[in-house]
Design an enzyme around this catalytic site. Structure first.
Site, PDB file in Angstrom:
ATOM      1  N   LYS A 156       0.839  -1.207   0.000  1.00 19.39           N
ATOM      2  CA  LYS A 156       0.000   0.000   0.000  1.00 19.39           C
ATOM      3  C   LYS A 156       0.876   1.261   0.000  1.00 19.39           C
ATOM      4  CE  LYS A 156      -1.777  -1.737   3.709  1.00 19.39           C
ATOM      5  NZ  LYS A 156      -2.548  -2.023   4.928  1.00 19.39           N
ATOM      6  N   THR A 192      -7.906   8.945   8.870  1.00 16.34           N
ATOM      7  CA  THR A 192      -7.340   7.756   8.223  1.00 16.34           C
ATOM      8  C   THR A 192      -7.159   6.589   9.196  1.00 16.34           C
ATOM      9  OG1 THR A 192      -5.131   8.601   8.663  1.00 16.34           O
ATOM     10  CG2 THR A 192      -6.063   9.099   6.496  1.00 16.34           C
ATOM     11  N   GLY A 210      -7.630   3.346  10.867  1.00 15.47           N
ATOM     12  CA  GLY A 210      -8.353   2.125  10.508  1.00 15.47           C
ATOM     13  C   GLY A 210      -8.419   1.838   9.017  1.00 15.47           C
ATOM     14  N   THR A 211      -7.666   2.586   8.203  1.00 15.47           N
ATOM     15  CA  THR A 211      -7.731   2.330   6.752  1.00 15.47           C
ATOM     16  C   THR A 211      -7.193   0.936   6.400  1.00 15.47           C
ATOM     17  OG1 THR A 211      -5.718   3.618   6.602  1.00 15.47           O
ATOM     18  CG2 THR A 211      -7.683   4.658   5.754  1.00 15.47           C
ATOM     19  N   GLY A 212      -6.119   0.516   7.089  1.00 15.16           N
ATOM     20  CA  GLY A 212      -5.537  -0.802   6.788  1.00 15.16           C
ATOM     21  C   GLY A 212      -6.511  -1.924   7.129  1.00 15.16           C
ATOM     22  N   CYS A 213      -7.146  -1.812   8.291  1.00 14.08           N
ATOM     23  CA  CYS A 213      -8.123  -2.835   8.726  1.00 14.08           C
ATOM     24  C   CYS A 213      -9.289  -2.868   7.750  1.00 14.08           C
ATOM     25  CB  CYS A 213      -8.669  -2.517  10.114  1.00 14.08           C
ATOM     26  SG  CYS A 213      -7.404  -2.221  11.348  1.00 14.08           S
TER      27      CYS A 213
HETATM   28  N1  PLP Z   1      -6.016  -0.842  16.688  1.00 10.42           N
HETATM   29  C1  PLP Z   1      -6.206  -2.057  16.232  1.00 10.42           C
HETATM   30  C2  PLP Z   1      -6.903  -3.039  17.099  1.00 10.42           C
HETATM   31  C3  PLP Z   1      -5.745  -2.394  14.956  1.00 10.42           C
HETATM   32  O1  PLP Z   1      -5.918  -3.619  14.479  1.00 10.42           O
HETATM   33  C4  PLP Z   1      -5.074  -1.411  14.185  1.00 10.42           C
HETATM   34  C5  PLP Z   1      -4.577  -1.658  12.852  1.00 10.42           C
HETATM   35  O2  PLP Z   1      -4.671  -2.697  12.294  1.00 10.42           O
HETATM   36  C6  PLP Z   1      -4.903  -0.161  14.709  1.00 10.42           C
HETATM   37  C7  PLP Z   1      -5.381   0.096  15.954  1.00 10.42           C
HETATM   38  C8  PLP Z   1      -4.167   0.904  13.976  1.00 10.42           C
HETATM   39  O3  PLP Z   1      -4.928   1.539  13.077  1.00 10.42           O
HETATM   40  P1  PLP Z   1      -4.256   2.792  12.375  1.00 10.42           P
HETATM   41  O4  PLP Z   1      -2.867   2.418  12.046  1.00 10.42           O
HETATM   42  O5  PLP Z   1      -5.070   2.974  11.165  1.00 10.42           O
HETATM   43  O6  PLP Z   1      -4.340   3.892  13.349  1.00 10.42           O
END
Ligand code: PLP
Length: 269
Positions: free
Chosen positions: A178, A212, A214-217
């Protein structure tokens, strides 16, 4: 007796809980639901978070992680699995063992560090993910910091296609590298599928937003949902990226938190 409907796609998310609601299991459920599948979940850890960062991580006992997965797969037809934050070695080991019972696409988001820079993986657990889980992946979805953790120290944008190929060959799985962490105004996500020996780039203009979290999840869950619905890998990735892109755009005006905010999945409709 209610008849089972085998055509309902079911996605099992094995991931951590984000109390803030923007990432983790909470993002996964919202994504899977709005992309049109049934979301089942096995929670690996409970985190205390807000838009200010990650304040507490409490891993669920590995036997309870295993028992959540076992009870779900004994009762539901699973059409795709998404792995998110697994946190420690013991949880990674039980998840790897439990997955031996499931035969469906597996999307792995190799969660390591939150956008707040807080670590989401215990020390020494990365090696277990590499060894026990990545080779089982249908698709691995690292961002650039995660690709660097995987041993790729490239700094030059020209090299990212090579990095995606290296990771795919190393772990024997397809890779979606990504591009969100580059500074470019056009973001390039690179899909490499070693089975097809194909590299495919998806370009989108960067959306100017602080929402942004939670974008990866969200992306990995959307791709898992499209795979559960029977899309090819390439089409699942294209549709997953479109889903996130539209959601970022629709969520950019909302501001009800102090800092880096989440996406608002309900706006998708
Ligand atoms: N919290 C949890 C439980 C996650 O699984 C993740 C990312 O996968 C995050 C936080 C972090 O999200 P971000 O990097 O988008 O802030």
């Amino acid at each position: 007796m209610i008849e089972k409907q085998p055509t309902t796609p079911v996605v099992l998310s094995i991931a951590g809980s984000d109390a803030f609601g923007g990432a983790g299991i909470q993002a996964d459920i919202k994504t899977i639901t709005t992309c049109g599948a049934y979301a089942a979940t096995a929670i690996t850890c409970v985190t205390a978070q807000s838009s200010h960062g990650v304040f507490d991580i409490h891993p669920v006992p590995p036997s309870t992680v295993r028992s959540q997965i076992d009870h779900i797969i004994n009762d539901l037809p699973i059409h795709a699995v998404k792995l998110g934050m697994l946190y420690d070695l013991e949880i990674i080991e039980v998840v790897a063992k439990a997955l031996e019972q499931i035969d469906c696409p597996i999307v792995i988001d190799p969660v390591m560090v939150a956008s707040s820079s807080d670590s989401l993986i215990a020390e020494n657990a990365f090696h277990a993910m590499e060894e026990l889980l990545f080779p089982k992946a249908t698709l691995l979805t690292p961002n650039i910091p995660e690709a660097k953790e995987m041993g790729h120290k490239h700094n030059d944008d020209q090299d990212w296609q090579e990095v995606a190929i290296d990771i795919g060959k190393k772990y024997g799985c397809a890779v979606l590298l990504k591009g969100g962490h580059t500074t470019s105004s056009i973001l390039t996500d690179i899909l490499y599928d070693p089975k097809e020996e194909e590299i495919f780039c998806i370009k989108n203009p960067r959306i100017d937003t602080a929402n942004t979290h939670g974008t990866g999840c969200t992306l990995s869950s959307a791709i898992a949902t499209y795979l559960a619905k029977g899309y090819t890998l390439k089409n699942a990735v294209i549709n997953g990226i479109n889903y996130v892109h539209k959601l970022l755009d629709k969520s950019k005006e909302v501001k009800m938190h102090s800092k880096n905010g989440p996406m608002y999945h309900y706006l998708q409709k």
